[in-house]
Design an enzyme around this catalytic site. Structure first.
Site, mmCIF file in Angstrom:
data_model
loop_
_atom_site.group_PDB
_atom_site.id
_atom_site.type_symbol
_atom_site.label_atom_id
_atom_site.label_comp_id
_atom_site.label_asym_id
_atom_site.label_seq_id
_atom_site.Cartn_x
_atom_site.Cartn_y
_atom_site.Cartn_z
ATOM 1 N N HIS A 3 0.840 -1.206 0.000
ATOM 2 C CA HIS A 3 0.000 0.000 0.000
ATOM 3 C C HIS A 3 0.873 1.254 0.000
ATOM 4 C CE1 HIS A 3 -4.066 -1.835 1.180
ATOM 5 N NE2 HIS A 3 -3.245 -2.832 0.899
ATOM 6 N N ASP A 57 -5.764 5.912 2.245
ATOM 7 C CA ASP A 57 -5.921 4.545 1.766
ATOM 8 C C ASP A 57 -7.387 4.144 1.899
ATOM 9 O OD1 ASP A 57 -5.744 1.684 1.521
ATOM 10 O OD2 ASP A 57 -3.614 1.878 1.967
ATOM 11 N N GLU A 73 3.537 -4.332 -12.158
ATOM 12 C CA GLU A 73 4.957 -4.193 -12.500
ATOM 13 C C GLU A 73 5.313 -5.119 -13.666
ATOM 14 O OE1 GLU A 73 6.847 -4.867 -8.682
ATOM 15 O OE2 GLU A 73 5.896 -3.083 -7.858
HETATM 16 N N1 UDP Z 1 9.075 -6.369 -3.818
HETATM 17 C C1 UDP Z 1 10.407 -6.022 -3.940
HETATM 18 N N2 UDP Z 1 11.336 -6.997 -3.757
HETATM 19 C C2 UDP Z 1 11.030 -8.274 -3.470
HETATM 20 C C3 UDP Z 1 9.667 -8.631 -3.363
HETATM 21 C C4 UDP Z 1 8.710 -7.646 -3.562
HETATM 22 O O1 UDP Z 1 10.746 -4.870 -4.204
HETATM 23 O O2 UDP Z 1 11.940 -9.073 -3.308
HETATM 24 C C5 UDP Z 1 8.061 -5.314 -3.992
HETATM 25 C C6 UDP Z 1 7.357 -5.429 -5.323
HETATM 26 O O3 UDP Z 1 8.081 -4.747 -6.337
HETATM 27 C C7 UDP Z 1 6.001 -4.840 -5.019
HETATM 28 C C8 UDP Z 1 5.787 -5.097 -3.530
HETATM 29 O O4 UDP Z 1 7.058 -5.458 -3.007
HETATM 30 O O5 UDP Z 1 6.004 -3.445 -5.272
HETATM 31 C C9 UDP Z 1 4.815 -6.227 -3.256
HETATM 32 O O6 UDP Z 1 3.531 -5.783 -3.495
HETATM 33 P P1 UDP Z 1 2.403 -6.736 -4.065
HETATM 34 O O7 UDP Z 1 1.155 -5.940 -4.176
HETATM 35 O O8 UDP Z 1 2.841 -7.399 -5.307
HETATM 36 O O9 UDP Z 1 2.258 -7.884 -2.995
HETATM 37 P P2 UDP Z 1 2.071 -7.884 -1.396
HETATM 38 O O10 UDP Z 1 3.419 -7.828 -0.822
HETATM 39 O O11 UDP Z 1 1.213 -6.689 -1.037
HETATM 40 O O12 UDP Z 1 1.386 -9.198 -1.166
#
Ligand code: UDP
Length: 454
Positions: A18, A111, A355
């Site tokens: 978020h 949010d 992404e």
């Molecule tokens: N991310 C990252 N490195 C990692 C794993 C995840 O930078 O090794 C970042 C990814 O680019 C994304 C966020 O963490 O922006 C994860 O958000 P997402 O909504 O995909 O999943 P959540 O973590 O909320 O389940």
């Protein structure tokens, strides 16, 4: 009012998925000359401050969530209850403090899972807009459920929503398909629709072309503004020169190790595996995944967060050292942008999905919970950019053979090639949306004008 006089407060729910998109949105507003203050909990403030740009600085205001550093809430309910109580008071105090400053707050972007922020804003005489960190489709589903307008399908039957394909039970957000699974989180996601009609507009992290039908439907009901994808500018329109990073990665992240390892691999030869910042696989599932990767015989870069590491099969890292690299966290955008990556095995979190679409990477989707099920349906069947693993067996496990087969399909098969072509198309459309004159860019401009004129 001059742009530089307008002071916006941006208040994300304090988890990575978020904070990242709302921080990016903040940067975009700051680059347009607005003063932006981002409110977040203490652990997030330092990395964001360190990754600040001088060209479009964001002011960070730490806020307490009611817990001491390292203190864990007894349950999700306990966290949410205390967070709301403490954070709404701190928010009011902060707005009052800033009211006495040179540039008082003009508007709050909060949010959408914290609708109480709008009530607080109203009490202080301010307008606000919720920011949706999920897709339009998922938001629309939650809306219908919140209004009691939807019948939950039973196994084998489908649910129908305006402007959406038919959805099976496994395509619905998990809080809906199994309403007893996380009642407090279900209340949280449905609570968004308690007071949203009082908001100035709804900001949604998606783009028009991606969800054309459902965006149109939502737009016919409410003042919706699609403003995504909120990916750092250097990966899309390249307008903000030093915007390369979300700024929320662990400070000791070893970026070079992943990139150097990828540099040594051939184009399209690596499966990148990550289940995001929250999802936790069971030990058996972790084992199946590990052996599925090994059996595929492809190179893999796998993010296994520190707390999950003990679930890896013993000696797995040593046994697969010639094929794989396991890291605790990685610079995901750099990894997805790397030519060596052939497909992204993902839990389908909304940020990861956007992404991958924005960087043109085909996906192998293995959704775990919440909105990931619906995102996975769209990735595989609507946008044509992913293979989805078959539904888990009765024990909730996706087997190694299934994982191996899906990797082959994504990396080698005809379907993989088609997915790559589609992914390239989405990449162009995502870029178009945020480039000057694109749908999201125009909506952001319009949003800023509306704030300045209000
Ligand atoms: N991310 C990252 N490195 C990692 C794993 C995840 O930078 O090794 C970042 C990814 O680019 C994304 C966020 O963490 O922006 C994860 O958000 P997402 O909504 O995909 O999943 P959540 O973590 O909320 O389940």
């Amino acid at each position: 009012m001059e742009r530089s006089d307008a002071h916006i407060l941006v208040f994300p729910y304090p988890v990575t998925g978020h904070v990242n998109p709302m921080l990016q949105f903040s940067k975009r507003l700051a680059s347009m000359g607005l003063r932006v203050t981002l409110v977040t909990t203490q652990p997030n403030t330092k990395p964001i401050e360190e990754a600040q740009s001088n060209n479009y600085p964001i002011h960070i205001e730490p806020i307490s969530d009611g817990f001491q550093p390292g203190e864990k809430a007894q349950s999700v309910e306990a966290y949410l209850e205390k967070f709301q109580k403490v954070a709404s008071q701190s928010l009011a105090q902060l707005v009052e403090k800033l009211a006495r400053s040179e540039r008082p707050i003009k508007f709050i972007v909060y949010d959408s899972v914290m609708p109480w922020a709008l009530d607080t804003a109203e009490e202080l005489g301010l307008d606000g807009a919720p920011f949706y960190t999920q897709s339009c489709a998922v938001s629309a589903i939650y809306y219908h459920v919140s209004q009691g307008m939807m019948k939950i399908p039973i196994e084998g039957k489908t649910a129908s929503f305006p402007s959406m394909p038919l959805l099976g039970i496994n395509d619905l957000p998990s809080f809906i398909s199994d309403m007893d699974s996380y009642p407090s989180l279900l209340r949280l996601v449905l609570g968004r629709f308690s007071n949203f009609r009082k908001a100035k507009c709804l900001l949604i992290n998606t783009f028009d072309m991606l969800e054309a039908e459902v965006v149109k439907w939502m737009g016919s009901q409410w003042p919706v503004k699609t403003i995504g994808p909120t990916i750092p500018s250097m990966y899309l329109d390249r307008r903000l020169e030093d915007d390369k990073d979300y700024g929320l990665s662990p400070l000791n992240l070893n970026v070079d190790a992943c990139i150097t390892w990828l540099d040594a691999r051939d184009t399209g030869s690596v499966v990148y595996v990550s289940f995001g910042s929250l999802a936790s696989l069971g030990e058996e599932q972790m084992e199946e995944l590990a052996w599925g990767l090994k059996r595929s015989n492809d190179y893999f870069l796998w993010v296994v967060r520190e707390l999950e590491e003990q679930k890896l099969p013993s000696k797995f890292i040593e046994d697969t050292a010639d094929k794989g690299l396991v890291v605790r966290w990685c610079p995901q955008l750099d990894v997805l942008a790397h030519k060596a990556v052939g497909c992204f095995m993902t839990h389908c979190g909304w940020n990861s999905t956007l992404e991958a679409l924005s960087l043109g990477v085909p996906m192998l989707v293995m959704p775990q919970w919440t909105d990931q099920m619906t995102n996975a349906k769209f990735v595989a069947d609507v946008w044509g950019v992913g293979v989805r693993v078959k539904a888990p067996d009765e024990k909730g496990i996706v087997k190694r053979e299934e994982i191996e087969e899906c990797i082959r399909e994504a990396m080698e098969g005809e379907r993989g090639k088609e997915m790559k072509r589609n992914a390239e198309r989405w990449k162009e459309l995502a870029k178009e949306a945020v480039t000057e004159g694109g749908s999201s860019d125009k909506n952001i401009e319009e949003f800023v004008k509306e704030i300045l004129c209000s």
